[in-house]
Write a protein that holds these residues in place. Structure first.
Motif, PDB file in Angstrom:
ATOM      1  N   LEU A 239     -33.482   3.160  -8.575  1.00 22.18           N
ATOM      2  CA  LEU A 239     -32.805   4.402  -8.238  1.00 22.18           C
ATOM      3  C   LEU A 239     -33.357   4.932  -6.922  1.00 22.18           C
ATOM      4  O   LEU A 239     -34.570   5.019  -6.738  1.00 22.18           O
ATOM      5  CB  LEU A 239     -33.019   5.455  -9.335  1.00 22.18           C
ATOM      6  CG  LEU A 239     -32.464   5.148 -10.729  1.00 22.18           C
ATOM      7  CD1 LEU A 239     -32.880   6.249 -11.689  1.00 22.18           C
ATOM      8  CD2 LEU A 239     -30.957   5.021 -10.683  1.00 22.18           C
ATOM      9  N   HIS A 311     -28.617  13.750  -3.622  1.00 27.73           N
ATOM     10  CA  HIS A 311     -27.999  12.833  -4.568  1.00 27.73           C
ATOM     11  C   HIS A 311     -28.997  11.791  -5.056  1.00 27.73           C
ATOM     12  O   HIS A 311     -30.061  11.601  -4.460  1.00 27.73           O
ATOM     13  CB  HIS A 311     -26.788  12.136  -3.948  1.00 27.73           C
ATOM     14  CG  HIS A 311     -27.127  11.118  -2.897  1.00 27.73           C
ATOM     15  ND1 HIS A 311     -27.430  11.447  -1.601  1.00 27.73           N
ATOM     16  CD2 HIS A 311     -27.220   9.759  -2.965  1.00 27.73           C
ATOM     17  CE1 HIS A 311     -27.693  10.356  -0.908  1.00 27.73           C
ATOM     18  NE2 HIS A 311     -27.575   9.317  -1.716  1.00 27.73           N
ATOM     19  N   ARG A 313     -28.853   7.670  -6.315  1.00 30.76           N
ATOM     20  CA  ARG A 313     -27.986   6.498  -6.224  1.00 30.76           C
ATOM     21  C   ARG A 313     -28.599   5.328  -6.998  1.00 30.76           C
ATOM     22  O   ARG A 313     -29.809   5.082  -6.914  1.00 30.76           O
ATOM     23  CB  ARG A 313     -27.835   6.106  -4.750  1.00 30.76           C
ATOM     24  CG  ARG A 313     -26.934   4.904  -4.478  1.00 30.76           C
ATOM     25  CD  ARG A 313     -27.012   4.514  -3.003  1.00 30.76           C
ATOM     26  NE  ARG A 313     -26.707   5.622  -2.141  1.00 30.76           N
ATOM     27  CZ  ARG A 313     -25.463   5.973  -1.776  1.00 30.76           C
ATOM     28  NH1 ARG A 313     -24.438   5.269  -2.212  1.00 30.76           N
ATOM     29  NH2 ARG A 313     -25.275   6.990  -0.979  1.00 30.76           N
ATOM     30  N   LEU A 314     -27.755   4.656  -7.769  1.00 31.80           N
ATOM     31  CA  LEU A 314     -28.186   3.394  -8.399  1.00 31.80           C
ATOM     32  C   LEU A 314     -28.012   2.300  -7.355  1.00 31.80           C
ATOM     33  O   LEU A 314     -26.905   1.871  -7.071  1.00 31.80           O
ATOM     34  CB  LEU A 314     -27.344   3.103  -9.642  1.00 31.80           C
ATOM     35  CG  LEU A 314     -27.679   1.803 -10.396  1.00 31.80           C
ATOM     36  CD1 LEU A 314     -29.141   1.778 -10.806  1.00 31.80           C
ATOM     37  CD2 LEU A 314     -26.768   1.637 -11.595  1.00 31.80           C
ATOM     38  N   ILE A 348     -24.886   8.249  -8.828  1.00 29.96           N
ATOM     39  CA  ILE A 348     -24.807   8.635 -10.238  1.00 29.96           C
ATOM     40  C   ILE A 348     -24.985  10.137 -10.426  1.00 29.96           C
ATOM     41  O   ILE A 348     -24.708  10.662 -11.506  1.00 29.96           O
ATOM     42  CB  ILE A 348     -25.833   7.858 -11.081  1.00 29.96           C
ATOM     43  CG1 ILE A 348     -27.260   8.149 -10.592  1.00 29.96           C
ATOM     44  CG2 ILE A 348     -25.556   6.371 -11.026  1.00 29.96           C
ATOM     45  CD1 ILE A 348     -28.330   7.514 -11.462  1.00 29.96           C
ATOM     46  N   TRP A 349     -25.469  10.841  -9.402  1.00 30.70           N
ATOM     47  CA  TRP A 349     -25.550  12.311  -9.424  1.00 30.70           C
ATOM     48  C   TRP A 349     -25.565  12.816  -8.002  1.00 30.70           C
ATOM     49  O   TRP A 349     -26.170  12.208  -7.125  1.00 30.70           O
ATOM     50  CB  TRP A 349     -26.817  12.792 -10.139  1.00 30.70           C
ATOM     51  CG  TRP A 349     -26.975  14.280 -10.034  1.00 30.70           C
ATOM     52  CD1 TRP A 349     -26.453  15.230 -10.860  1.00 30.70           C
ATOM     53  CD2 TRP A 349     -27.686  15.003  -8.998  1.00 30.70           C
ATOM     54  NE1 TRP A 349     -26.774  16.489 -10.413  1.00 30.70           N
ATOM     55  CE2 TRP A 349     -27.533  16.369  -9.276  1.00 30.70           C
ATOM     56  CE3 TRP A 349     -28.410  14.601  -7.875  1.00 30.70           C
ATOM     57  CZ2 TRP A 349     -28.106  17.357  -8.461  1.00 30.70           C
ATOM     58  CZ3 TRP A 349     -28.963  15.579  -7.065  1.00 30.70           C
ATOM     59  CH2 TRP A 349     -28.821  16.957  -7.361  1.00 30.70           C
ATOM     60  N   ASP A 357     -19.101  10.446  -0.714  1.00 39.01           N
ATOM     61  CA  ASP A 357     -20.446   9.894  -0.765  1.00 39.01           C
ATOM     62  C   ASP A 357     -21.265  10.609   0.314  1.00 39.01           C
ATOM     63  O   ASP A 357     -20.918  10.552   1.493  1.00 39.01           O
ATOM     64  CB  ASP A 357     -20.411   8.389  -0.489  1.00 39.01           C
ATOM     65  CG  ASP A 357     -21.777   7.729  -0.663  1.00 39.01           C
ATOM     66  OD1 ASP A 357     -22.789   8.343  -0.303  1.00 39.01           O
ATOM     67  OD2 ASP A 357     -21.820   6.587  -1.140  1.00 39.01           O
TER      68      ASP A 357
END
Length: 379
Positions: A239, A311, A313-314, A348-349, A357
């Motif tokens: 992550l 944010h 991100r995966l 993902i958040w 994005d």
């Protein structure tokens, strides 16, 4: 100490120099061809400055490295301070000199930060679990910057701008008070009073009267990666997080003439004010037929088009299986493994509710997700 077999304190101090690749003297461009004579002619492209010198960066670092017993927790923490001096910038000069700007060593910046890296072995045995964590924090400030820029230039710069006393690449906005319920006009501020004198608002608002949102670059960023294993199976996920920064999103031009002259129309046109009462549900003013670029600029470079970029991100996922040695002996293989890897899996958040994005909101094409599968072996 048995529980802390390794502990190291370190420090460094030094100067770095950045070379300016341009010329300190008059530079003539001879590639121009006259339409009248068909001969080449030269154009002086830069003003001379024989005192131009290297940019200098003074940096101080203090770090601490440690390892706990059996390397169950290892890591390093480092604090640093950078001060850039003699930084090159363009400054304005009298046009009577033959130039409007020239380059000189006038700017200064300062950065302070902290970097933390830790690796932990949480579970060992048939089941395994390890974690890798990175955390970085930076605080930046422009100490000196003398370039003259208009308020509109500063507010409309999507990458952020340098301004003395503020962080590097700061994002600024005009103050938009509200939407006029009678006709949907944006209402701004001229001084402390509400106004629709758009030309005066755009041209006479001081930089100190703009809203400062923050940096367009993340002040906090890092990653958290976990790896889980059971016998020959392994799965890992990484992550990435980026916090404390902002961006200005694109929006609709409020002039119909500019709208239909462009190649595309922004979806915010559907949110534009159309009738009394809409001002309670939208921040997009009404569209007008007669072109008024200052009216449009007040909204487009207002606080209503700025979004928090924070944010998580995966970034990637990896799944693998290594065949046991008992099976490989009969196949004359030293090792054999299968793996599946997926990269750039998406956000993902995020703090903003818009669908963009945060790191690619200006891009026409998003970075694609990638998937791969492989086999590795040694005979």
């Amino acid at each position: 100490m048995n529980w802390l077999p390794y502990l190291k304190l370190r420090s460094s101090f030094g100067y770095n120099g950045n070379v300016y690749n341009g010329s300190a003297y008059l530079v003539a461009n001879l590639s121009q061809v006259s339409a009248l004579t068909n001969f080449n002619y030269g154009v002086i492209t830069s003003a001379p400055n024989e005192e131009l010198r290297w940019e200098k960066v003074k940096q101080t670092n203090i770090g601490l490295d440690w390892k706990l017993r059996k390397d169950r927790l290892t890591g390093t923490i480092e604090v640093y301070r950078k001060k850039g001096t003699d930084l090159i910038q363009e400054i304005s000069i009298a046009p009577s000199s033959g130039f409007t700007t020239y380059r000189g060593n006038f700017a200064q910046t300062e950065s302070k930060g902290l970097d933390l890296r830790m690796n932990s072995i949480n579970i060992t045995g048939a089941w395994g679990w390890s974690t890798y964590f990175i955390f970085s924090y930076v605080k930046e400030k422009v100490l000196d910057y003398t370039a003259q820029r208009t308020t509109l230039d500063i507010a409309s710069d999507p990458a952020g701008t340098l301004y003395k006393g503020k962080p590097i690449y700061g994002l600024y906005s005009y103050r938009m008070a509200r939407i006029d319920p009678a006709n949907g006009d944006p209402i701004g501020y001229l001084g402390k009073a509400e106004s629709k004198d758009y030309t005066s608002i755009i041209n006479n608002t001081s930089v100190d009267s703009l809203i400062y949102h923050g940096s367009t670059r993340p002040l906090i960023h890092g990653s958290l990666a976990n790896t889980f294993s059971y016998k020959g199976f392994s799965i890992s996920a990484n992550l990435l997080y980026r916090f404390k920064y902002f961006y200005r999103r694109q929006t609709v031009d409020l002039n119909y003439q500019n709208l239909f002259a462009s190649n595309g129309i922004h979806q915010d046109i559907n949110k534009a004010w159309k009738a009394t009462g809409d001002e309670t549900t939208t921040t997009v003013p009404s569209l007008v037929y007669l072109t008024n670029n200052n009216r449009s600029a007040l909204y487009r470079y207002s606080q209503y088009t700025v979004e928090k970029a924070d944010h998580i991100r995966l970034q990637d996922v990896r799944i693998s299986y290594d065949f046991p040695a008992t099976i490989l002996k009969t196949a004359y293989l030293k090792n054999l493994g299968l793996y599946f890897y997926a990269n750039n899996l998406g956000v993902i958040w995020k703090a903003s509710k818009v669908s963009l994005d945060p790191d690619q909101q200006q891009s026409s094409f998003l970075n694609p997700k990638t998937f791969s599968f492989g086999i590795k072996c040694n005979l």
